[in-house]
Design a protein around this motif. Structure first.
Motif, short mmCIF file in Angstrom:
data_model
loop_
_atom_site.label_atom_id
_atom_site.label_comp_id
_atom_site.label_asym_id
_atom_site.label_seq_id
_atom_site.Cartn_x
_atom_site.Cartn_y
_atom_site.Cartn_z
N VAL A 112 -3.29 -2.44 2.71
CA VAL A 112 -2.66 -3.76 2.61
C VAL A 112 -3.26 -4.71 3.64
N ALA A 113 -3.50 -5.94 3.22
CA ALA A 113 -4.08 -6.96 4.11
C ALA A 113 -3.00 -7.56 4.98
N CYS A 114 -2.66 -6.87 6.05
CA CYS A 114 -1.74 -7.37 7.08
C CYS A 114 -1.80 -6.39 8.24
N GLY A 115 -1.83 -6.93 9.45
CA GLY A 115 -1.87 -6.06 10.62
C GLY A 115 -1.23 -6.73 11.81
N TYR A 116 -1.39 -6.13 12.97
CA TYR A 116 -0.71 -6.69 14.15
C TYR A 116 -1.30 -8.03 14.59
N ALA A 117 -2.55 -8.34 14.20
CA ALA A 117 -3.09 -9.67 14.49
C ALA A 117 -2.41 -10.75 13.66
N ASP A 118 -1.72 -10.35 12.61
CA ASP A 118 -0.96 -11.29 11.78
C ASP A 118 0.49 -11.39 12.22
N GLY A 119 0.87 -10.54 13.18
CA GLY A 119 2.23 -10.56 13.68
C GLY A 119 3.08 -9.40 13.22
N TYR A 120 2.56 -8.57 12.32
CA TYR A 120 3.32 -7.38 11.95
C TYR A 120 3.32 -6.43 13.15
N PRO A 121 4.49 -5.94 13.58
CA PRO A 121 4.53 -5.17 14.83
C PRO A 121 3.78 -3.85 14.75
N ARG A 122 2.91 -3.63 15.69
CA ARG A 122 2.10 -2.40 15.71
C ARG A 122 2.99 -1.16 15.83
N LEU A 123 4.10 -1.26 16.55
CA LEU A 123 4.95 -0.10 16.74
C LEU A 123 5.76 0.26 15.50
N ALA A 124 5.78 -0.63 14.51
CA ALA A 124 6.46 -0.32 13.24
C ALA A 124 5.48 0.41 12.33
N SER A 125 5.07 1.56 12.75
CA SER A 125 4.10 2.33 11.96
C SER A 125 4.85 3.24 11.01
N SER A 126 4.46 4.50 10.87
CA SER A 126 5.02 5.38 9.84
C SER A 126 6.54 5.29 9.79
N GLY A 127 7.04 5.00 8.58
CA GLY A 127 8.48 4.92 8.37
C GLY A 127 9.02 3.52 8.24
N SER A 128 8.29 2.51 8.64
CA SER A 128 8.77 1.14 8.50
C SER A 128 8.83 0.76 7.03
N PRO A 129 9.93 0.16 6.56
CA PRO A 129 10.07 -0.10 5.12
C PRO A 129 9.21 -1.26 4.65
N ASP A 158 5.68 -4.23 -5.32
CA ASP A 158 6.13 -4.70 -6.64
C ASP A 158 7.64 -4.55 -6.78
N GLY A 159 8.35 -4.85 -5.69
CA GLY A 159 9.80 -4.84 -5.70
C GLY A 159 10.44 -3.49 -5.46
N GLN A 160 9.65 -2.41 -5.32
CA GLN A 160 10.16 -1.08 -5.09
C GLN A 160 9.95 -0.67 -3.63
N ARG A 161 11.01 -0.18 -3.01
CA ARG A 161 10.90 0.20 -1.60
C ARG A 161 10.06 1.45 -1.41
N THR A 162 9.21 1.39 -0.39
CA THR A 162 8.47 2.55 0.09
C THR A 162 8.29 2.35 1.59
N GLN A 163 7.25 2.91 2.17
CA GLN A 163 7.13 2.82 3.62
C GLN A 163 5.68 2.74 4.08
N VAL A 164 5.54 2.21 5.30
CA VAL A 164 4.25 2.25 5.98
C VAL A 164 3.99 3.70 6.37
N ILE A 165 2.75 4.12 6.22
CA ILE A 165 2.33 5.43 6.75
C ILE A 165 1.08 5.20 7.59
N GLY A 166 0.97 5.94 8.67
CA GLY A 166 -0.15 5.75 9.58
C GLY A 166 0.11 4.60 10.53
N ARG A 167 -0.78 4.44 11.45
CA ARG A 167 -0.64 3.42 12.48
C ARG A 167 -1.08 2.05 11.96
N VAL A 168 -0.30 1.02 12.25
CA VAL A 168 -0.69 -0.35 11.91
C VAL A 168 -1.92 -0.72 12.74
N SER A 169 -2.94 -1.25 12.09
CA SER A 169 -4.13 -1.68 12.82
C SER A 169 -4.21 -3.21 12.86
#
Length: 351
Positions: free
Chosen positions: A266-283, A287-298
């Protein structure tokens, strides 16, 4: 063009302001400091100006940007002035100003302002961050009255724990404030967003609505009135791959797949303001269906789990927060608060 965008729903902002003002029962400042908590201060002020009782910003630079943008409504400087000459600008630009310490008070007394100023005099009722001590407050009020430099004085304080409704500190602050102000005239302002929503005794002549304007509930378990999220931050999947059980993903092997896993880039990272610490598990919502971030936000990218979303793929929309994912959830995953997350948004296209 990079697909990250922040949709700002100004109708929701208006609705949230109306909710705040109805709760207040009096006049309500719309707090648009810090670029309206990342939503665009001038954009937000313009849509509210026809009904807001005024605006509040942190400092004179923010106020002057609104004036230059055509905003003529009252604007309050919540931090007050930092230099004596700023009082002259306040007079010229018809800005209201908080006075919260001896230095600011003495500078005002010594100033040569061309017209009297509308002053909000701040008391430290227990937060111990800014404001005159309760025992010194009446004298500060009297000095302002005697200075000939003010046209009105609003008495104010700020709460330390209003977002914790069961904590007794807010009631103690209200009682301290009321006791120190018993013989003083003028309007009062105590309630911030959490104060408005959880503490009826804090609703005075003026309230200051901040985070609730942007659809964020500051109270636990979503208590209080329904609010509408103003910002929806979204991007798109631009890469898909599958990794086998036991394979790592991203920097630091932060995530190791327990089963075959389908991964969306996904084209979004901590330089865009998405928190780096919200890595694996962040919702997130794909396409409208909930899932989660996996791996470290870069810096520029993050990865999401598409294993249970076989219809999702390249081009699928990913909501980072907004209608399906509450920004409070993302903040909690990062160990922070929604205020910080919203204020950090950058590099996205605002629409």
């Amino acid at each position: 063009m990079r697909p990250l965008f922040a949709e700002i729903r100004l109708d929701a902002l208006r609705d949230n302001y109306r909710t705040a003002r109805a709760l207040s029962g009096g006049r309500t400042l719309a707090v648009v400091k810090a670029n309206a908590y990342g939503h665009g201060a001038l954009r937000c002020a313009r849509v509210l100006e026809d009904e807001a009782d005024g605006f509040a910003v942190a400092c004179i630079e923010e106020a002057l940007a609104l004036r230059e943008g055509g905003i003529r409504a009252p604007i309050l400087l919540l931090e007050g002035v930092f230099e004596a000459d700023e009082y002259r600008l306040c007079a010229e630009q018809d800005l209201w100003c908080v006075v919260q310490n001896e230095t600011q008070l003495a500078m005002l007394e010594a100033s040569g302002v061309s017209v009297p100023l509308h002053i909000w005099l701040k008391m430290d009722s227990g937060m111990h961050r800014a404001g005159f001590a309760p025992e010194d407050y009446a004298l500060a009020w009297q000095r302002l009255q005697a200075s000939g430099k003010v046209t009105a004085i609003v008495r104010m304080s700020h709460f330390a724990r209003a977002d914790e409704p069961e904590q007794p500190m807010t009631l103690a602050q209200i009682e301290t404030f009321d006791a120190a102000c018993r013989q003083l005239g003028g309007d009062e302002s105590l309630a911030n967003s959490a104060g408005l929503m959880a503490h009826p005794r804090a609703r005075r002549a003026w309230s200051r609505a901040g985070i609730m304007l942007y659809g964020i509930n500051p109270l636990p378990q979503g208590r209080g009135p329904e609010l509408k999220p103003v910002m929806r931050l979204a991007s798109r999947v631009f890469g898909v791959r599958e990794i086998a059980a036991g394979e790592p993903l991203g920097y630091g092997n932060n995530f190791v797949a327990k089963c075959p896993t389908r991964v969306g880039l996904v084209a979004c990272g901590y330089a865009d303001g998405y928190p780096r610490l919200a890595s694996s598990g962040s919702p997130v919502a794909v396409d409208g269906q909930r899932t989660q971030v996996i791996g470290r936000v870069s810096m520029d990218m993050l990865t999401v789990d598409l294993t249970d979303l076989p219809q999702a793929g390249i081009g699928s929309e990913v909501e980072l927060w907004g209608d399906v994912v509450n920004v409070n959830e993302v903040a909690a995953a990062a160990g922070t608060i929604a205020y910080e997350v919203l204020c950090n948004v950058k590099r996205a296209r605002f629409v």
